[in-house]
Design a protein around this motif. Structure first.
Motif, short mmCIF file in Angstrom:
data_model
loop_
_atom_site.label_atom_id
_atom_site.label_comp_id
_atom_site.label_asym_id
_atom_site.label_seq_id
_atom_site.Cartn_x
_atom_site.Cartn_y
_atom_site.Cartn_z
N UNK B 8 37.07 41.30 49.76
CA UNK B 8 36.30 42.35 49.11
C UNK B 8 37.14 43.03 48.03
N UNK B 9 36.54 43.82 47.15
CA UNK B 9 37.31 44.54 46.13
C UNK B 9 38.17 45.64 46.73
N UNK B 85 46.31 43.45 46.93
CA UNK B 85 46.62 42.05 47.20
C UNK B 85 45.98 41.19 46.11
N UNK B 86 46.81 40.43 45.44
CA UNK B 86 46.34 39.56 44.37
C UNK B 86 46.46 38.10 44.80
N UNK B 87 45.46 37.35 44.43
CA UNK B 87 45.49 35.91 44.50
C UNK B 87 45.64 35.41 43.06
N UNK B 88 46.44 34.37 42.87
CA UNK B 88 46.62 33.82 41.53
C UNK B 88 46.71 32.31 41.61
N UNK B 89 46.12 31.65 40.64
CA UNK B 89 46.09 30.19 40.65
C UNK B 89 46.41 29.65 39.26
N UNK B 102 43.26 37.02 40.16
CA UNK B 102 42.02 37.67 40.52
C UNK B 102 42.16 39.17 40.28
N UNK B 103 41.06 39.89 40.47
CA UNK B 103 41.06 41.33 40.21
C UNK B 103 41.74 42.11 41.32
#
Lengths: 114, 111
Positions: B8-9, B85-89, B102-103
């Protein structure tokens, strides 16, 4: 060094002045990235260096921004004629091989343009 | 380029609760990382996990590359887990280029 080192940690500058931000990557890391994070926002890619290859500058927001990497190690991000919208945290990251390993980020430089 | 979406945001937890954060990505990737940004702005690399499952203490992550998602599990949350918490790809087709972030998910753990 043990981690990615950035300096200065904080910089306050007057609108119109030039600033230089420095990044010391982890020793041996050939890939180096600059990102920008504006207040409350995600991370925005700026520029990427890999070894002796031409840098990927596709994320630089304007021609006031430039970066260089000397000797495949230390990198300097220069912002000319700073504007208030340049205020952000500028983050540097390095990687031994971005296709195999993760990235390690420095603590960032918080730039405030007044 | 790839798109990275997080959910969730934002999330509020009572200390001791468990949570699952999700990251969806739009295309094949060859680098997937989870980061925690603490209240002082430091980005901490939690997991490099382009596929499979990894665990580190109370945290674990699973990436199912074929279904284009990754999950971050936080068990027995503590107030020090608060932050973003950031996810990055990284796009599989773009060698060496940018991580797409991600945001983020804003996590607040209450005592």
């Amino acid at each position: 060094g043990a981690g990615v080192s950035q300096s200065p940690s904080n910089k306050v500058t007057e609108k119109g002045k030039d600033v230089e931000l420095r990044c010391d990557p982890i020793s041996g890391h050939t890939a180096l990235y600059w990102y920008r994070q504006s207040l409350g926002q995600g991370l925005e890619f700026l520029i990427y260096f890999q070894g002796n290859s031409a840098p990927d500058k596709s994320g630089l927001p304007s021609d006031r921004f430039s970066a260089e990497r000397t000797g495949g190690s230390v990198s300097t991000l220069t912002i000319q004629r700073t504007q208030q919208e340049d205020s952000a945290v500028y983050l540097c990251a390095s990687s031994l091989d971005p296709g195999i390993y993760g990235y390690t980020f420095g603590s960032g430089t918080r730039l405030t343009v007044v | 380029g790839i798109q990275v979406e997080q959910s969730p945001p934002d999330l509020i937890l009572q200390e001791g609760a468990n949570s699952t954060l999700r990251c969806n990505f739009s295309d094949s990737v060859n680098n997937l990382q989870w980061f925690h940004q603490n209240p002082w702005g430091q980005l901490i690399n939690l997991f490099y996990i382009p596929s499979g499952t990894k665990q580190n203490g109370r945290l674990s992550a699973t990436t199912v590359a074929t279904e284009r998602y990754s999950l971050l599990y936080i068990s027995s949350s503590q107030t020090t887990d608060s932050g973003v918490y950031f996810c990055a790809a990284r796009d599989f087709m773009e060698y060496g280029n940018k991580l797409v972030f991600g945001a983020g998910t804003i996590l607040r753990v209450k005592s």
